[in-house]
Scaffold this motif. Structure first.
Motif, PDB file in Angstrom:
ATOM      1  N   GLU A  86      33.719  44.255  36.214  1.00 34.31           N
ATOM      2  CA  GLU A  86      32.458  43.226  36.247  1.00 34.31           C
ATOM      3  C   GLU A  86      33.676  42.118  35.784  1.00 34.31           C
ATOM      4  O   GLU A  86      33.246  40.756  36.046  1.00 34.31           O
ATOM      5  CB  GLU A  86      31.460  43.293  36.007  1.00 34.31           C
ATOM      6  N   ASP A  87      33.904  42.100  34.514  1.00 37.15           N
ATOM      7  CA  ASP A  87      34.984  41.177  33.965  1.00 37.15           C
ATOM      8  C   ASP A  87      36.268  41.180  34.204  1.00 37.15           C
ATOM      9  O   ASP A  87      37.145  40.101  34.268  1.00 37.15           O
ATOM     10  CB  ASP A  87      34.654  41.728  32.608  1.00 37.15           C
ATOM     11  N   VAL A  88      36.781  42.268  35.022  1.00 34.32           N
ATOM     12  CA  VAL A  88      38.141  42.090  35.540  1.00 34.32           C
ATOM     13  C   VAL A  88      38.588  41.365  37.041  1.00 34.32           C
ATOM     14  O   VAL A  88      39.495  41.597  37.515  1.00 34.32           O
ATOM     15  CB  VAL A  88      39.432  43.862  34.832  1.00 34.32           C
ATOM     16  N   VAL A  89      37.573  42.249  37.630  1.00 37.10           N
ATOM     17  CA  VAL A  89      38.226  41.662  39.317  1.00 37.10           C
ATOM     18  C   VAL A  89      36.780  40.384  39.700  1.00 37.10           C
ATOM     19  O   VAL A  89      35.745  40.789  39.276  1.00 37.10           O
ATOM     20  CB  VAL A  89      36.932  43.135  40.085  1.00 37.10           C
ATOM     21  N   GLU A  90      37.514  40.380  40.252  1.00 39.62           N
ATOM     22  CA  GLU A  90      37.036  38.899  41.019  1.00 39.62           C
ATOM     23  C   GLU A  90      36.691  38.912  42.990  1.00 39.62           C
ATOM     24  O   GLU A  90      37.874  39.976  43.308  1.00 39.62           O
ATOM     25  CB  GLU A  90      38.279  37.856  40.889  1.00 39.62           C
ATOM     26  N   GLY A  91      36.034  38.789  43.185  1.00 36.49           N
ATOM     27  CA  GLY A  91      35.850  38.679  44.768  1.00 36.49           C
ATOM     28  C   GLY A  91      35.294  39.213  45.719  1.00 36.49           C
ATOM     29  O   GLY A  91      34.768  39.882  46.373  1.00 36.49           O
ATOM     30  N   ILE A  92      34.304  39.702  44.490  1.00 39.27           N
ATOM     31  CA  ILE A  92      33.435  40.775  45.040  1.00 39.27           C
ATOM     32  C   ILE A  92      32.068  40.886  44.162  1.00 39.27           C
ATOM     33  O   ILE A  92      31.730  40.850  43.455  1.00 39.27           O
ATOM     34  CB  ILE A  92      34.400  42.479  44.724  1.00 39.27           C
ATOM     35  N   PRO A  93      30.480  41.084  44.804  1.00 38.35           N
ATOM     36  CA  PRO A  93      30.128  41.013  44.333  1.00 38.35           C
ATOM     37  C   PRO A  93      29.665  41.742  43.486  1.00 38.35           C
ATOM     38  O   PRO A  93      30.101  42.684  43.075  1.00 38.35           O
ATOM     39  CB  PRO A  93      28.658  40.421  45.055  1.00 38.35           C
ATOM     40  N   GLN A  94      28.958  40.930  42.061  1.00 39.84           N
ATOM     41  CA  GLN A  94      28.219  42.189  41.039  1.00 39.84           C
ATOM     42  C   GLN A  94      27.532  43.044  41.484  1.00 39.84           C
ATOM     43  O   GLN A  94      28.085  44.478  41.347  1.00 39.84           O
ATOM     44  CB  GLN A  94      28.320  41.681  40.061  1.00 39.84           C
ATOM     45  N   ASP A  95      26.786  43.072  42.336  1.00 39.54           N
ATOM     46  CA  ASP A  95      25.753  44.239  42.687  1.00 39.54           C
ATOM     47  C   ASP A  95      26.460  45.180  43.505  1.00 39.54           C
ATOM     48  O   ASP A  95      26.408  46.537  43.656  1.00 39.54           O
ATOM     49  CB  ASP A  95      24.273  43.377  43.533  1.00 39.54           C
ATOM     50  N   GLU A  96      27.738  44.896  44.178  1.00 34.73           N
ATOM     51  CA  GLU A  96      28.487  46.382  44.700  1.00 34.73           C
ATOM     52  C   GLU A  96      29.443  46.486  43.921  1.00 34.73           C
ATOM     53  O   GLU A  96      30.103  47.812  44.544  1.00 34.73           O
ATOM     54  CB  GLU A  96      29.461  45.064  45.794  1.00 34.73           C
ATOM     55  N   LEU A  97      30.060  46.188  42.667  1.00 34.76           N
ATOM     56  CA  LEU A  97      30.476  46.346  41.996  1.00 34.76           C
ATOM     57  C   LEU A  97      30.108  47.754  40.824  1.00 34.76           C
ATOM     58  O   LEU A  97      29.937  48.795  39.917  1.00 34.76           O
ATOM     59  CB  LEU A  97      31.019  45.824  40.921  1.00 34.76           C
TER      60      LEU A  97
END
Length: 150
Positions: A86-97
């Protein structure tokens, strides 16, 4: 000059048959185009899911380099969990992570586990050896690259 004026006066517009012919042609073109556009949209959604998995993998590689994922276990496996991603990936909603993870085994093989991989619709096009699109939620980096090039 008088003949030209008479010809212009006699032209009154489209006949009903001409208008029906145009409508039939438009209907045929629409009947062919609509399914093709639907396939393009579906394939774009599937590729977006694969691109998200690729972004997760890229973020995890950066996290491993920075040491955010921790040290390798006794068997040489390094795992990046959703909290780190969640801290290193952008552009993907956190609920999908949520539930996503990336693992690097001792042989250097990266594996992405991402729940949205089961949402791929065109399993025939995006399945590769070792990964069944729409069924599996884990994919290796090699298979991911191969599926994205389909």
């Amino acid at each position: 000059m008088k003949k030209t004026r008479k010809l212009l006066k006699n032209q009154k517009g489209l006949t009903l048959i001409e208008l029906l012919a145009v409508i039939v042609i438009l209907a045929i073109v629409a009947a062919i185009a609509v399914p093709a556009i639907g396939n393009i949209i579906s394939n774009s959604r599937d590729k977006a899911i694969l691109a998200d998995a690729s972004n997760i993998l890229a973020g995890a590689k950066l996290a491993v380099i920075d040491g955010a994922c921790g040290e390798a276990d006794a068997s040489g496996v390094i795992t990046c969990e959703a909290g780190v991603l969640e801290d290193v990936v952008e552009g993907i909603p956190q609920d999908e992570l949520t539930g996503a993870s990336v693992t690097k085994n001792a042989d250097g093989v990266w594996t992405v586990t991402y729940e949205n991989l089961v949402n791929i619709n065109n399993s025939e096009k995006f399945s590769v050896d070792g990964f069944v699109a729409g069924t599996d939620n884990s994919i290796t980096e090699e298979n991911l690259n191969e599926a994205m090039n389909q």
